[in-house]
Scaffold this active site. Structure first.
Site, PDB file in Angstrom:
ATOM      1  CE1 TYR A  81      -3.619   2.579   0.796  1.00 24.79           C
ATOM      2  CE2 TYR A  81      -1.936   3.533   2.199  1.00 24.79           C
ATOM      3  CZ  TYR A  81      -3.141   3.640   1.531  1.00 24.79           C
ATOM      4  OH  TYR A  81      -3.856   4.804   1.606  1.00 24.79           O
ATOM      5  CD1 TRP A  87      -1.561   7.864  -0.444  1.00 20.71           C
ATOM      6  CD2 TRP A  87      -1.393   9.657  -1.752  1.00 20.71           C
ATOM      7  NE1 TRP A  87      -2.772   8.489  -0.451  1.00 20.71           N
ATOM      8  CE2 TRP A  87      -2.693   9.603  -1.248  1.00 20.71           C
ATOM      9  CE3 TRP A  87      -1.048  10.723  -2.594  1.00 20.71           C
ATOM     10  CZ2 TRP A  87      -3.675  10.545  -1.570  1.00 20.71           C
ATOM     11  CZ3 TRP A  87      -2.012  11.652  -2.909  1.00 20.71           C
ATOM     12  CH2 TRP A  87      -3.309  11.551  -2.405  1.00 20.71           C
TER      13      TRP A  87
HETATM   14  P1  PGD Z   1       3.809   8.059   1.641  1.00 18.38           P
HETATM   15  O1  PGD Z   1       4.653   8.913   2.515  1.00 18.38           O
HETATM   16  O2  PGD Z   1       3.061   8.719   0.555  1.00 18.38           O
HETATM   17  O3  PGD Z   1       2.848   7.327   2.650  1.00 18.38           O
HETATM   18  O4  PGD Z   1       0.933   6.222   3.734  1.00 18.38           O
HETATM   19  P2  PGD Z   1       1.897   6.056   2.458  1.00 18.38           P
HETATM   20  O5  PGD Z   1       2.689   4.809   2.650  1.00 18.38           O
HETATM   21  O6  PGD Z   1       1.113   6.182   1.216  1.00 18.38           O
HETATM   22  O7  PGD Z   1       4.722   6.891   1.062  1.00 18.38           O
HETATM   23  C1  PGD Z   1       4.928   6.694  -0.281  1.00 18.38           C
HETATM   24  C2  PGD Z   1       6.319   6.115  -0.495  1.00 18.38           C
HETATM   25  O8  PGD Z   1       6.430   5.817  -1.875  1.00 18.38           O
HETATM   26  C3  PGD Z   1       7.426   7.092  -0.173  1.00 18.38           C
HETATM   27  O9  PGD Z   1       8.410   6.462   0.606  1.00 18.38           O
HETATM   28  C4  PGD Z   1       7.984   7.474  -1.547  1.00 18.38           C
HETATM   29  O10 PGD Z   1       9.353   7.786  -1.552  1.00 18.38           O
HETATM   30  C5  PGD Z   1       7.709   6.222  -2.345  1.00 18.38           C
HETATM   31  N1  PGD Z   1       7.597   6.439  -3.798  1.00 18.38           N
HETATM   32  C6  PGD Z   1       7.055   7.508  -4.404  1.00 18.38           C
HETATM   33  N2  PGD Z   1       7.143   7.369  -5.743  1.00 18.38           N
HETATM   34  C7  PGD Z   1       7.745   6.184  -5.976  1.00 18.38           C
HETATM   35  C8  PGD Z   1       8.089   5.489  -7.184  1.00 18.38           C
HETATM   36  O11 PGD Z   1       7.862   5.929  -8.302  1.00 18.38           O
HETATM   37  N3  PGD Z   1       8.690   4.272  -7.040  1.00 18.38           N
HETATM   38  C9  PGD Z   1       8.962   3.728  -5.831  1.00 18.38           C
HETATM   39  N4  PGD Z   1       9.531   2.525  -5.806  1.00 18.38           N
HETATM   40  N5  PGD Z   1       8.643   4.383  -4.677  1.00 18.38           N
HETATM   41  C10 PGD Z   1       8.032   5.588  -4.750  1.00 18.38           C
HETATM   42  C11 PGD Z   1      -0.007   7.217   3.790  1.00 18.38           C
HETATM   43  C12 PGD Z   1      -1.170   6.761   4.693  1.00 18.38           C
HETATM   44  O12 PGD Z   1      -0.832   7.062   6.058  1.00 18.38           O
HETATM   45  C13 PGD Z   1      -2.448   7.387   4.347  1.00 18.38           C
HETATM   46  S1  PGD Z   1      -2.923   7.398   2.684  1.00 18.38           S
HETATM   47  C14 PGD Z   1      -3.292   7.866   5.275  1.00 18.38           C
HETATM   48  S2  PGD Z   1      -4.718   8.709   4.829  1.00 18.38           S
HETATM   49  C15 PGD Z   1      -3.097   7.647   6.709  1.00 18.38           C
HETATM   50  N6  PGD Z   1      -3.096   8.868   7.426  1.00 18.38           N
HETATM   51  C16 PGD Z   1      -2.774   8.826   8.714  1.00 18.38           C
HETATM   52  C17 PGD Z   1      -3.288   9.762   9.681  1.00 18.38           C
HETATM   53  O13 PGD Z   1      -4.043  10.688   9.354  1.00 18.38           O
HETATM   54  N7  PGD Z   1      -2.897   9.598  10.959  1.00 18.38           N
HETATM   55  C18 PGD Z   1      -2.103   8.598  11.364  1.00 18.38           C
HETATM   56  N8  PGD Z   1      -1.776   8.467  12.647  1.00 18.38           N
HETATM   57  N9  PGD Z   1      -1.609   7.727  10.468  1.00 18.38           N
HETATM   58  C19 PGD Z   1      -1.910   7.795   9.187  1.00 18.38           C
HETATM   59  N10 PGD Z   1      -1.417   6.865   8.306  1.00 18.38           N
HETATM   60  C20 PGD Z   1      -1.893   6.752   6.956  1.00 18.38           C
END
Ligand code: PGD
Length: 823
Positions: free
Chosen positions: A156, A158
């Site tokens: 999972y 973003w």
């Molecule tokens: P991101 O930081 O977007 O978080 O959790 P999510 O895991 O989606 O992580 C994306 C990762 O993908 C990053 O490390 C980035 O470097 C990597 N990445 C980006 N592009 C690429 C690519 O092209 N290739 C590869 N291999 N990697 C890539 C988010 C999640 O956290 C979400 S959606 C929500 S809504 C939640 N929100 C909360 C919250 O409100 N409160 C708490 N306590 N916890 C939450 N967790 C959740």
């Protein structure tokens, strides 16, 4: 590293340094790797401007001598994101993963070696061929021994936008073609709402269009932002955002529409609009809505005709509302005792909502809580009692805060993307396997710790698989998963963990094999602009050649598929540009069907502008207007075709934590609640200066870090009670974990509530010891891994109590923004 990052070492890092470093590493002595020749060629390049885009919007990058030196937002972006400087920095950040890496113990002893050492950062650099051979061999070993249920590749996250380089889909495509994997269902954003809403309104709705902002500006008399902060969250989109929410909100302000924010903290939206602010206790929205609903009924302000024609089950909900079942009428006084807002205010809200055109805009955070399913259900029940659903500017909207929901949808074709090849998974891949092919997404720790356990989910029962190998690309579980210390323990169970990312996130640091991916700015792609607006198609041009030895996810999985005999099936023998051309041509055919003519691909690709589409009727869109006009012809997808205030389907599931009509149930812990052990609620909202954990490793920290750590916002009364002052380094703790933070005192928050953003990078003092202090400020060290209910099994990231105290003793230096120890 913290404030020192201000010096932006990346921007001082010249090509000469780069080659010196390479020589020191002995690289120039070996046959020239591909990246080096591309850098050398780039040095001859004249300066140029490149059009591309990201989660933060469309932008132009200036490239000099092969290096991106500046980026500026697209001229037509109505409100460029303040996060854009971090995008540039992310390309050259010291947190970039430069080479394929393997944890030393794993390299020397093989799968399963010293799992408690994950996170210690002792990595060895290896070549790409060796890394790919290692991964392919290990996948084969685990598949042969355990089948697809031994591999978790849900992964999972973003990721980055783009119709081709979607690393999540590419990972799933690779896994399906080579024998299958365990995936996930749902998401972390709206996990509870996604499961309950189909029973209530017949669709997931949270990702569907709301009544368009121009309609709201024209017709709404009272706009209620309930746990909903579009000014903050519309900076980003899941595709490339159009930032259409900003002109929408400006339209409300220009017309002087009355606005009200119901939120424990004063949001950016509230500040910008100068809105009225009501700050209830967190996690008590259902009780507050019930108190308003009771007043509507008691004062005969509800719309019985609407309830009769468009809903079912109000008659079964009413005895609960009136307390005929449990002896507790859900009066305004009753609600006031729970939510902390005076009963007179709640009664006043009921009268104001009912006598004027009112739009109730609800955010997702309200359902990221224990029993979160009830919040969206109760809001829709309240809106049904008000009877304005389907009227211009009235009713409710569930995505005004997300990716510019309400931004009018243009008349544009959809652009296809690469598929996950699920249809090509061998038919017998799962034969004889008991475990489920997917788990509810937030159950990862529970799954790893409890193989073979049976669990409930949405009316079914599942069995957790026994996972031996994890493959993650495009997500950061060591940021997004609740209860970090539970995850630390669970993460020790698999024998092999592979992470593919472009930066050294905590997840990458806790892997055995780390593969360096490119950022979006090092590859070509195509994407739509505006998650809801869909108003442009964008050519996402490669800005610079891959830095260091990064390879695109498409290349990495192609090479792995090749090793497992599925190379041609994976690529379909198409190059990057072949794929983009094919997606565009399919969109062109779709456009023709709509009477629109798109230019040929080469003209599109070489144009200096995104391809624009006309607005059409999108600006007049009113949610549920068709249903209101004719509820038989335009019936909802529920069993009754109407809004279900009582669900017989949910009743049959028999879950005590999800009754068949909206119900107030005490969460396992809440501020001043009956089980509260700690005195402060921690509001774990989305940050202003990053996207979840993305860009945490960049210069943007300069804008918000306090004493080099995540800020903790606190009311002056709470600070005074603890003898704390602005800028103090504090320890935030509960029974689940502990973290450091920098204190920011503000009266823009309800007393008893502190605010720490999610997404801060996890930086434990001692990775071998679960419960160890996080030096930087990962708020999920404090949250609980409990699920919302047996129905949705979604995360409860916003159900958390803790204590805050001044940190005494030597303050440990933050280390997570430097590369881990490598050899
Ligand atoms: P991101 O930081 O977007 O978080 O959790 P999510 O895991 O989606 O992580 C994306 C990762 O993908 C990053 O490390 C980035 O470097 C990597 N990445 C980006 N592009 C690429 C690519 O092209 N290739 C590869 N291999 N990697 C890539 C988010 C999640 O956290 C979400 S959606 C929500 S809504 C939640 N929100 C909360 C919250 O409100 N409160 C708490 N306590 N916890 C939450 N967790 C959740």
């Amino acid at each position: 590293m913290s404030k020192h990052h201000n010096g932006d070492p990346a921007s001082r890092y010249t090509r000469r340094d780069f080659i010196k470093a390479s020589m020191a590493a002995g690289l120039l002595a070996s046959p020239a790797p591909a990246w080096l020749s591309s850098v050398a060629m780039a040095a001859e390049e004249p300066s140029r401007e490149v059009l591309t885009g990201s989660h933060w919007g469309v932008f132009r990058a200036s490239v000099t001598n092969g290096r991106a030196v500046a980026i500026k937002a697209w001229e037509k972006d109505p409100r460029p994101s303040a996060q854009l400087p971090g995008v540039l920095d992310s390309i050259y950040s010291p947190t970039r993963i430069r080479y394929p890496m393997v944890r030393r113990a794993y390299l020397e002893q093989g799968p399963g070696a010293d799992p408690a050492g994950r996170g210690e950062g002792d990595f060895v650099r290896i070549g790409w061929d060796q890394a790919l051979d290692l991964v392919a061999r290990e996948l084969q070993r685990v598949r042969q021994a355990h089948g697809p249920s031994g591999i978790y590749a849900g992964s999972y996250g973003w990721r980055s936008p783009g119709k081709l380089h979607n690393c999540l889909t590419l990972l799933h495509r690779f896994m399906n073609l080579t024998g299958g994997y365990v995936g996930y269902s749902g998401d972390y954003s709206a996990g509870a709402a996604l499961v309950i809403l189909p029973y209530v309104v017949g669709s997931i709705e949270v990702y569907e269009q709301c009544t368009a902002w121009p309609v709201v500006a024209e017709h709404t008399q009272l706009m209620v932002f309930w746990g909903c902060d579009p000014m903050n969250n519309s900076q980003i989109g899941h595709v490339v955002p159009d930032h259409g929410a900003y002109p929408g909100i400006e339209g409300l302000k220009a017309r002087g529409i009355k606005t009200l924010c119901i939120d424990p903290a004063k949001t950016q939206t509230c500040e910008y609009l100068g809105a009225e602010w009501i700050a209830p206790r967190p996690q008590t929205d259902v009780a507050m809505m019930l108190g308003i609903a009771h007043t509507l009924y008691a004062e005969k302000l509800h719309d019985q005709a609407f309830l009769d024609r468009y809903t079912t089950g109000f008659d079964k909900f009413l005895p609960y509302l009136l307390g005929q079942q449990d002896g507790t009428p859900k009066t305004a006084e009753w609600a006031a005792g729970i939510c902390g807002i005076p009963a007179d205010t709640l009664r006043d809200l009921a009268r104001r909502f009912s006598r004027q055109r009112t739009m109730l805009a609800l955010g997702y955070s309200t359902q990221r809580q224990h029993h979160g399913e009830q919040v969206h259900w109760m809001l829709i029940t309240l809106a049904s009692m008000l009877g304005q659903i389907g009227l211009p500017g009235g009713g409710y909207g569930l995505s005004y805060h997300y990716a510019s929901g309400g931004s009018p949808t243009a008349d544009s074709p959809s652009v296809p993307s690469i598929g996950d090849a699920a249809d090509r998974l061998p038919a017998d891949a799962w034969k004889g396997k008991q475990a489920m092919r997917s788990i509810p997404v937030s159950r990862i720790s529970e799954m790893l710790l409890n193989p073979g356990k049976t669990y409930d989910f949405n009316g079914t029962k599942g069995i957790y698989p026994d996972i031996k190998l994890i493959y993650w690309a495009g997500g950061n579980p060591f940021s997004h998963q609740q209860d970090r210390n539970e995850l630390v323990r669970a993460w020790r169970k698999p024998e092999t963990i592979i992470v593919q990312d472009f930066q050294w996130t905590a997840s990458a640091r806790h892997a055995d094999i780390v593969l360096p991916a490119t950022t979006s700015y090092e590859r070509n792609d195509i994407e739509q602009v505006g998650d809801f607006g869909l108003n442009h198609i964008l050519a996402m041009h490669k800005v610079v050649e891959p830095v260091f030895e990064a390879r695109s996810d498409f290349d990495i999985f192609s090479a792995l598929a090749q090793r497992l005999g599925q190379g041609d099936a994976f690529t379909e023998q198409k190059s990057e540009m072949d794929w983009l051309r094919a997606f565009y041509e399919a969109a062109r055919i779709g456009a023709r069907a709509k009477g629109l003519e798109m230019p040929i691909f080469d003209s599109f690709w070489n144009s200096a502008q995104p391809l624009a589409f006309p607005l059409g009727k999108g600006k007049d869109f009113v949610s549920r207007q068709d249903f209101r006009a004719d509820p038989l012809l335009n019936a909802l997808g529920t069993p009754s075709g109407r809004i279900e205030i009582y669900s017989a389907t949910i009743e049959k599931m028999g879950y005590d934590d999800c009754p068949p009509h909206p119900t107030w149930m005490e969460p396992f812990e809440r501020l001043d609640g009956p089980t509260a052990k700690y005195p402060l609620h921690v509001d774990t909202v989305h940050p202003r200066y990053r996207l979840h954990s993305q860009l945490c490793g960049t210069v943007l920290r300069e804008k918000y870090a306090i004493a080099g750590r995540e800020p903790c916002l606190m009311h002056p009364e709470d600070a005074a009670r603890r003898g704390l002052k602005d800028g103090d380094v504090v320890r935030v703790f509960n029974d689940r974990g502990q973290m450091l933070a920098g204190l920011a005192i503000t009266d823009a928050i309800r007393p008893g509530v502190v605010r720490i953003n999610e997404g801060g990078w996890y930086d434990p003092v001692d990775p071998r010891t679960p419960g160890s202090l996080c030096r930087y400020g990962d708020v999920n060290t404090l949250t609980s891994g409990i699920s919302t209910s047996r129905l949705a099994q979604a995360n409860c990231g916003h159900s958390v109590l803790a204590q805050v105290e001044k940190f005494e003793g030597p303050i440990p230096a933050v280390q997570v923004f430097e590369s881990p120890r490598t050899h």
